[in-house]
Design an enzyme around this catalytic site. Structure first.
Site, PDB file in Angstrom:
ATOM      1  N   HIS A 169      -0.796  -0.036  -6.744  1.00 35.39           N
ATOM      2  CA  HIS A 169      -0.153  -0.665  -5.552  1.00 35.39           C
ATOM      3  C   HIS A 169      -0.614  -0.763  -4.098  1.00 35.39           C
ATOM      4  O   HIS A 169      -0.934  -1.888  -3.775  1.00 35.39           O
ATOM      5  CB  HIS A 169       1.547  -0.579  -5.383  1.00 35.39           C
ATOM      6  CG  HIS A 169       2.346  -0.865  -4.388  1.00 35.39           C
ATOM      7  ND1 HIS A 169       3.417  -1.544  -4.381  1.00 35.39           N
ATOM      8  CD2 HIS A 169       2.042  -0.772  -3.142  1.00 35.39           C
ATOM      9  CE1 HIS A 169       4.061  -2.050  -3.497  1.00 35.39           C
ATOM     10  NE2 HIS A 169       3.170  -1.464  -2.558  1.00 35.39           N
ATOM     11  N   GLU A 170      -1.235   0.231  -3.915  1.00 33.33           N
ATOM     12  CA  GLU A 170      -1.794   0.827  -2.610  1.00 33.33           C
ATOM     13  C   GLU A 170      -3.225   0.178  -2.672  1.00 33.33           C
ATOM     14  O   GLU A 170      -3.758  -0.449  -1.729  1.00 33.33           O
ATOM     15  CB  GLU A 170      -1.989   2.262  -2.233  1.00 33.33           C
ATOM     16  CG  GLU A 170      -0.701   2.806  -1.820  1.00 33.33           C
ATOM     17  CD  GLU A 170       0.335   2.065  -1.346  1.00 33.33           C
ATOM     18  OE1 GLU A 170      -0.007   1.346  -0.342  1.00 33.33           O
ATOM     19  OE2 GLU A 170       1.655   2.338  -1.607  1.00 33.33           O
ATOM     20  N   GLN A 182      -1.696  -2.360   6.093  1.00 31.25           N
ATOM     21  CA  GLN A 182      -0.249  -2.350   6.464  1.00 31.25           C
ATOM     22  C   GLN A 182       0.172  -1.775   7.996  1.00 31.25           C
ATOM     23  O   GLN A 182       0.946  -2.031   8.419  1.00 31.25           O
ATOM     24  CB  GLN A 182       0.623  -1.292   5.503  1.00 31.25           C
ATOM     25  CG  GLN A 182       0.747  -1.864   4.152  1.00 31.25           C
ATOM     26  CD  GLN A 182       1.572  -1.008   3.279  1.00 31.25           C
ATOM     27  OE1 GLN A 182       1.128  -0.359   2.853  1.00 31.25           O
ATOM     28  NE2 GLN A 182       2.894  -1.453   3.253  1.00 31.25           N
ATOM     29  N   HIS A 213      -3.117  -3.577  -1.954  1.00 30.13           N
ATOM     30  CA  HIS A 213      -3.038  -4.016  -0.507  1.00 30.13           C
ATOM     31  C   HIS A 213      -4.355  -4.307   0.130  1.00 30.13           C
ATOM     32  O   HIS A 213      -4.612  -4.665   1.068  1.00 30.13           O
ATOM     33  CB  HIS A 213      -2.435  -2.789   0.346  1.00 30.13           C
ATOM     34  CG  HIS A 213      -0.807  -3.111   0.185  1.00 30.13           C
ATOM     35  ND1 HIS A 213      -0.411  -3.929   0.640  1.00 30.13           N
ATOM     36  CD2 HIS A 213       0.171  -2.216  -0.232  1.00 30.13           C
ATOM     37  CE1 HIS A 213       1.074  -3.881   0.675  1.00 30.13           C
ATOM     38  NE2 HIS A 213       1.291  -2.751   0.018  1.00 30.13           N
ATOM     39  N   CYS A 246       8.001  -2.493  -1.507  1.00 32.60           N
ATOM     40  CA  CYS A 246       7.011  -2.117  -0.521  1.00 32.60           C
ATOM     41  C   CYS A 246       7.484  -1.861   0.889  1.00 32.60           C
ATOM     42  O   CYS A 246       8.696  -2.694   1.459  1.00 32.60           O
ATOM     43  CB  CYS A 246       5.964  -3.371  -0.597  1.00 32.60           C
ATOM     44  SG  CYS A 246       4.739  -3.317   0.448  1.00 32.60           S
ATOM     45  N   LEU A 247       6.921  -0.927   1.772  1.00 32.23           N
ATOM     46  CA  LEU A 247       7.505  -0.916   3.219  1.00 32.23           C
ATOM     47  C   LEU A 247       7.099  -2.173   3.928  1.00 32.23           C
ATOM     48  O   LEU A 247       7.900  -2.437   5.024  1.00 32.23           O
ATOM     49  CB  LEU A 247       6.754   0.432   3.721  1.00 32.23           C
ATOM     50  CG  LEU A 247       7.051   1.672   3.165  1.00 32.23           C
ATOM     51  CD1 LEU A 247       5.980   2.960   3.713  1.00 32.23           C
ATOM     52  CD2 LEU A 247       8.451   2.079   3.338  1.00 32.23           C
ATOM     53  N   GLY A 264       3.699   5.472  -0.476  1.00 28.51           N
ATOM     54  CA  GLY A 264       2.224   5.030  -0.286  1.00 28.51           C
ATOM     55  C   GLY A 264       2.195   4.179   0.847  1.00 28.51           C
ATOM     56  O   GLY A 264       3.249   3.651   1.457  1.00 28.51           O
TER      57      GLY A 264
END
Ligand code: NI
Length: 157
Positions: A131-132, A51, A135, A89-90, A46
């Protein structure tokens, strides 16, 4: 499609609140395409617009290869149960922790044509959606972690 730079933890942009998309312009659909290419390059499940430095309520998830979901102005409208699983997380490379998330969620969003749809997720998809969407409100997964993995545990994984 362009590969975008993924902002890393510590960048203030990741802590900002994102504004809703009022009109789906070519800029938004291009953003979705670029986010998809960026997600694939990074091998993630995701990615959220902040981000990549865009403070709009846009995110994508792809828990099963080829089943990518574009979400514009997503909202969790139902949740139930509970799960505790390892999450990363990226934007936070090398750090993993256990989060408590709902076992199931229903999310309503707009697709890239502006049509409203709902998606029901459980397991990994429920976690990825939560999670997304977090953000978009400046929340990073470790804010919600009940524990972080130690470097030893990360090496074993
Ligand atoms: Ni993330």
């Amino acid at each position: 499609m362009a590969i975008l730079n993924i902002l890393k933890d510590g960048d203030e942009t990741l802590r900002r609140h994102c504004r809703p998309v009022e009109k789906i312009t070519p800029r938004i659909t291009r953003l979705l395409d670029d986010m998809k290419a960026t997600l694939h390059k990074a091998n993630g499940v995701g990615l959220a617009a902040p981000q990549v430095g865009v403070l709009r309520r846009v995110c994508i998830v792809e828990c099963e290869p080829g089943e990518l979901i574009d979400l514009i102005n997503p909202e969790i409208i139902e949740m139930s149960g509970e799960q505790e699983e390892v999450e990363g997380c990226l934007s936070v490379p090398g750090r993993w922790g256990i989060t408590k998330r709902p076992a199931k969620v229903t999310v309503r969003a707009l697709d890239r044509k502006g049509n409203s749809f709902t998606v029901n997720g459980e397991g990994l998809l429920a976690r990825a959606l939560c999670h997304e969407i977090d953000h978009l409100d400046g929340v990073i997964f470790y804010d919600k972690c009940v524990s972080m993995l130690s470097p030893d545990e990360i090496e074993e994984n």
